[in-house]
Design a protein around this motif. Structure first.
Motif, short mmCIF file in Angstrom:
data_model
loop_
_atom_site.label_atom_id
_atom_site.label_comp_id
_atom_site.label_asym_id
_atom_site.label_seq_id
_atom_site.Cartn_x
_atom_site.Cartn_y
_atom_site.Cartn_z
N CYS A 346 0.83 -1.21 0.00
CA CYS A 346 0.00 0.00 0.00
C CYS A 346 0.86 1.25 0.00
O CYS A 346 1.93 1.29 0.61
CB CYS A 346 -0.94 0.02 1.21
N CYS A 350 -1.52 -0.02 5.46
CA CYS A 350 -1.93 -1.38 5.12
C CYS A 350 -2.52 -2.05 6.35
O CYS A 350 -1.99 -1.91 7.46
CB CYS A 350 -0.73 -2.17 4.60
N CYS A 359 -6.05 -1.53 1.87
CA CYS A 359 -5.27 -0.31 1.97
C CYS A 359 -6.17 0.85 2.38
O CYS A 359 -7.36 0.88 2.03
CB CYS A 359 -4.59 0.01 0.64
N ASP A 373 -4.30 0.13 -4.35
CA ASP A 373 -3.14 0.25 -3.48
C ASP A 373 -2.54 1.66 -3.52
O ASP A 373 -1.56 1.92 -2.81
CB ASP A 373 -2.06 -0.77 -3.87
#
Length: 542
Positions: A346, A350, A359, A373
């Motif tokens: 991420c 995360c 994320c 992400d």
């Protein structure tokens, strides 16, 4: 028969241990040890690594018995071969048992010594090799020098002794280490043996020789063609059509004089039940309704196949596999959660969850819908403070659909009203950071901004002038606030304004000039009248 599961594990382990890499040129087993020779030019470190990969170590020659094995291993080979004797550090010690040298097992115990012209200087070579030319004496050689090969030593667990042979019989052994022999006194588990002339096969398991056919999962049970379970779930060998199993050894195939299986035309296996023959299938398959074809048996239908939390069953052709669910990995017989956040997938934050992760973004950002992400700037209002570089306060950033505006103490992001720049062909609704286009009844939205008339459209009771809702449309020009006046219109306004100003100045100038002339003319006439003595006289007619 011994436990088939235990046999499977043992044989599979030794077979996997010998997959890949170089194969030995020769070998010999005695007691609880096997010795192998590899004709592969290597330095000492490489040779040591190769033996470890074969689950062994460089050979230690501690006794006269192990020294007597050297001619059996190297009798037909020339050149020098590494053994597991070396001097890790320091200078030689003439008074010590091995003169300062050690075995690779990190000890100095030895009942046998066989040095050749020992060099006791501190600069003497640290590693040792042997050769047939020097009578297999221990010769000091530089560790970085390449010899012709090396000797490995392997420890055995529950080995089998050699088979007892009747007069006229012979046997050939094949070890999992990759070498064959006829005079081996001890055999590691997983070794196979073939007695001649009967061609009877055996496999070594837990100090015993199991006669073929053994479990079908190991080397086809020792069968020459195929192994399958019979009606009693016992492993049985089968042959191709036209051939039959040798009744003496039960593994090899021979020509059938009168084979009833030819008429059955079995897809996999034909076997005899009493006085009749029938078809059966290999393990992992089941017999089709026609009695001769075989279809894959979906083992995964049985929920008991892959017990345990987070396991799943994958059906394969003729079998199945137990694997971990997505987001889990095998460890110690269990499926444990994979912490995906350890690989930093991420851009901002995360959050790991059992079997997955997600994320999230810091304040002032939101998850990018096109790349979950990633994070993108976000403002939930008409205006928000801009995100500025800490090292350069004039380098600021705004979300898409906003324009920056510098103020006394900070830079702000102001929402752009895209609808004021006529982005949509018909209806337009401004949103924070973007806008939404819509169309009148009878039209459909195309290219997210234009409206196309629908053929054969039947107007409903929808009130005139209403617009159909449309999906979110990204802002096409988020860098500046569009003007409500076109460039041509703006130029026209400027030209007209300038022309008007010039006209007013010209008229004012003309008026002032004309008035000045009139006043000058009146004064001139008055002065001329006084100069000539002209007076206004009235006449009296009475």
């Amino acid at each position: 028969m011994k436990d088939a599961t235990g046999l499977f594990v043992v044989v599979l382990t030794v077979l996997m241990g010998r997959v890949g890499g170089i194969q030995p040129n020769n070998g010999y087993c005695i007691g609880n040890q096997c010795f192998t020779v590899f004709e592969d030019p290597s330095d000492f470190t490489t040779a040591q690594h190769q033996c470890r990969e074969k689950n062994g170590h460089l050979m230690t020659v501690r006794s006269s018995v192990s020294n007597d094995i050297l001619p059996l291993l190297l009798g037909n080979l020339t050149g020098r071969y590494w053994i597991g004797l070396h001097r890790p550090t320091g200078c030689p010690k003439n008074g010590a048992a091995l003169r300062g040298y050690k075995w690779v097992t990190n000890d100095s115990e030895s009942d046998f010594f066989n040095w050749e012209n020992f060099n006791s200087s501190c600069s003497s070579p640290r590693c040792v090799s042997v050769s047939e030319e020097d009578g297999f004496k221990w010769t000091q050689v530089p560790c970085g020098e390449q010899t012709n090969g090396f000797l490995c030593e392997h420890s055995l667990t529950n080995p089998c002794k050699s088979l007892v042979l009747a007069p006229g019989e012979s046997v050939t052994y094949r070890t999992p280490m990759g070498f064959e022999g006829e005079d081996l006194l001890s055999l590691p588990q997983g070794s196979t043996a073939i007695k001649m002339p009967s061609e009877t096969k055996y496999v070594c398991f837990s100090e015993q020789w199991l006669k073929a056919p053994w479990t079908c999962e190991i080397l086809e049970g020792g069968c020459e063609h195929k192994c399958a379970l019979d009606s009693n779930n016992d492993p049985t060998c089968y042959c191709e059509q036209g051939l039959t199993v040798n009744p003496a050894n039960k593994v090899t195939c021979e020509v059938a004089t009168d084979d009833p299986c030819l008429q059955l035309n079995c897809q996999h296996v034909c076997y005899q039940i009493g006085g009749s023959h029938s078809c059966t299938c290999n393990e992992g398959y089941k017999l089709a309704p026609d009695g001769k074809s075989c279809v894959d048996f979906n083992d995964c239908k049985d929920e008991r196949q892959c017990p345990g939390e987070n396991f799943k069953c994958i059906n394969t052709l003729g079998g199945f596999q137990c694997v971990c669910e997505d987001g889990f990995k095998p460890r110690g017989g269990l499926c444990v959660d994979v912490n995906e956040c350890e690989s930093a997938p991420c851009e901002h934050e995360c959050h790991n969850w059992p079997g997955t992760y997600n994320c999230s973004c810091s304040e002032g950002y939101k998850v990018d819908p096109e790349s979950p992400d990633k994070c993108k700037l976000h403002c939930p209002d008409v205006e928000c403070p801009a995100v500025c570089d800490h090292n350069n306060k004039y380098q600021c950033y705004c979300p898409d659909g906003y324009i920056s505006e510098e103020r006394a103490d900070h830079t702000f992001c102001i929402d752009i009203d895209e609808c004021s720049s006529y982005q949509c062909e018909q209806g337009c609704e401004n949103t924070f950071g973007s806008f939404v286009c819509s169309c009148k009844p009878g039209y459909t939205l195309v290219d997210q901004v234009n409206c196309k008339e629908v053929e054969d459209y039947e107007f409903s009771s929808t009130a005139p002038g209403t617009f159909a809702p449309t999906p979110f449309v990204p802002n096409p020009e988020p860098t500046r606030r569009p003007s409500g006046v076109t460039v041509g219109g703006l130029v026209g306004i400027i030209v007209c304004t300038v022309f008007f100003i010039v006209l007013v100045v010209f008229l004012a100038h003309h008026f002032l000039r004309s008035r000045g002339k009139m006043e000058s003319a009146g004064a001139l006439k008055a002065s001329e009248g006084e100069a000539h003595g002209l007076h206004h006289v009235t006449s009296d007619m009475s």
